[in-house]
Design an enzyme around this catalytic site. Sequence first.
Site, mmCIF file in Angstrom:
data_model
loop_
_atom_site.group_PDB
_atom_site.id
_atom_site.type_symbol
_atom_site.label_atom_id
_atom_site.label_comp_id
_atom_site.label_asym_id
_atom_site.label_seq_id
_atom_site.Cartn_x
_atom_site.Cartn_y
_atom_site.Cartn_z
ATOM 1 N N HIS A 78 0.815 -1.221 0.000
ATOM 2 C CA HIS A 78 0.000 0.000 0.000
ATOM 3 C C HIS A 78 0.849 1.272 0.000
ATOM 4 O O HIS A 78 0.322 2.371 -0.189
ATOM 5 C CB HIS A 78 -0.984 -0.001 1.174
ATOM 6 C CG HIS A 78 -0.400 0.360 2.499
ATOM 7 N ND1 HIS A 78 -0.033 -0.581 3.436
ATOM 8 C CD2 HIS A 78 -0.134 1.566 3.059
ATOM 9 C CE1 HIS A 78 0.432 0.033 4.513
ATOM 10 N NE2 HIS A 78 0.383 1.342 4.308
ATOM 11 N N ASP A 125 -0.333 -7.522 1.692
ATOM 12 C CA ASP A 125 0.192 -6.157 1.750
ATOM 13 C C ASP A 125 1.709 -6.196 1.931
ATOM 14 O O ASP A 125 2.246 -5.890 2.991
ATOM 15 C CB ASP A 125 -0.475 -5.386 2.895
ATOM 16 C CG ASP A 125 -0.087 -3.910 2.912
ATOM 17 O OD1 ASP A 125 0.367 -3.409 1.852
ATOM 18 O OD2 ASP A 125 -0.231 -3.270 3.971
ATOM 19 N N SER A 222 4.398 2.618 7.908
ATOM 20 C CA SER A 222 4.019 1.499 7.045
ATOM 21 C C SER A 222 5.218 0.944 6.283
ATOM 22 O O SER A 222 6.097 1.687 5.836
ATOM 23 C CB SER A 222 2.956 1.948 6.041
ATOM 24 O OG SER A 222 1.738 2.212 6.684
#
Length: 321
Positions: A78, A125, A222
């Site tokens: 992502h 992911d 992230s």
Amino acid sequence: MALGACGLLLLLAVPGVSLRTLQPGCGRPQVSDAGGRIVGGHAAPAGAWPWQASLRLRRVHVCGGSLLSPQWVLTAAHCFSGSLNSSDYQVHLGELEITLSPHFSTVRQIILHSSPSGQPGTSGDIALVELSVPVTLSSRILPVCLPEASDDFCPGIRCWVTGWGYTREGEPLPPPYSLREVKVSVVDTETCRRDYPGPGGSILQPDMLCARGPGDACQDDSGGPLVCQVNGAWVQAGTVSWGEGCGRPNRPGVYTRVPAYVNWIRRHITASGGSESGYPRLPLLAGFFLPGLFLLLVSCVLLAKCLLHPSADGTPFPAPD
């Protein structure tokens, strides 16, 4: 939590021998102490996490990552929602602070496992970034160790997450924008499933791992690594993926489980011209066991459920001296 049967058997092993051996060079920073104790975290000492990468989109930090080998970085899929053009990205390694340093690596290709626009609860992911030119390893730039596909990380294991993300919800990292670290504990899957209910039970997927602090990962963390120490080396258990808020009660951070994708990582690295020895991993010992020790290790494999069994205070027991 008491020592599991595997832990009790390992304590009987001869000195210097353990179930696993480590490829030289991975997961062993030259700074021996992890430092102070990202939400609720502390500034990391220089060189403590030499595999930490900063992924930047047009020179702006967007995500963390981890160095697997001189030419490959692991991050989250992502992270590429802003662009799929490899020329838009740069990777900074060996840096403690987010600066406009002229020293960075350009990107040759991006390999996504899933769509970068996936919603929380979407599997896969994870992404690989191939650098245009291999980096030179040093005390500030070293690869992290990868687990085996069969490995698991038991509830209660204490690990670390690092990044340049928000220090709490709505509060970006303040100057001088130093890398931060926080200790977290792995949460058992059933508890995490209850914490994240959804249609049919839970939005948590089998390729996800949960951990909580009180500290936590947050926005801009992230893709960064969740690492746990095994036999003196740091092994990547997960990549920062998602969570509801940052550091909220009963809302642990959710990570992509790296063991679920080790074969995928290996396949793409070798398909791109790399060799299996081009990135670090933790191979099982092939031999050199005394007959009695061999029987103990076989029993351990049969009885154990996880790679690591925590000791009474939740930390992994160390390898024999």
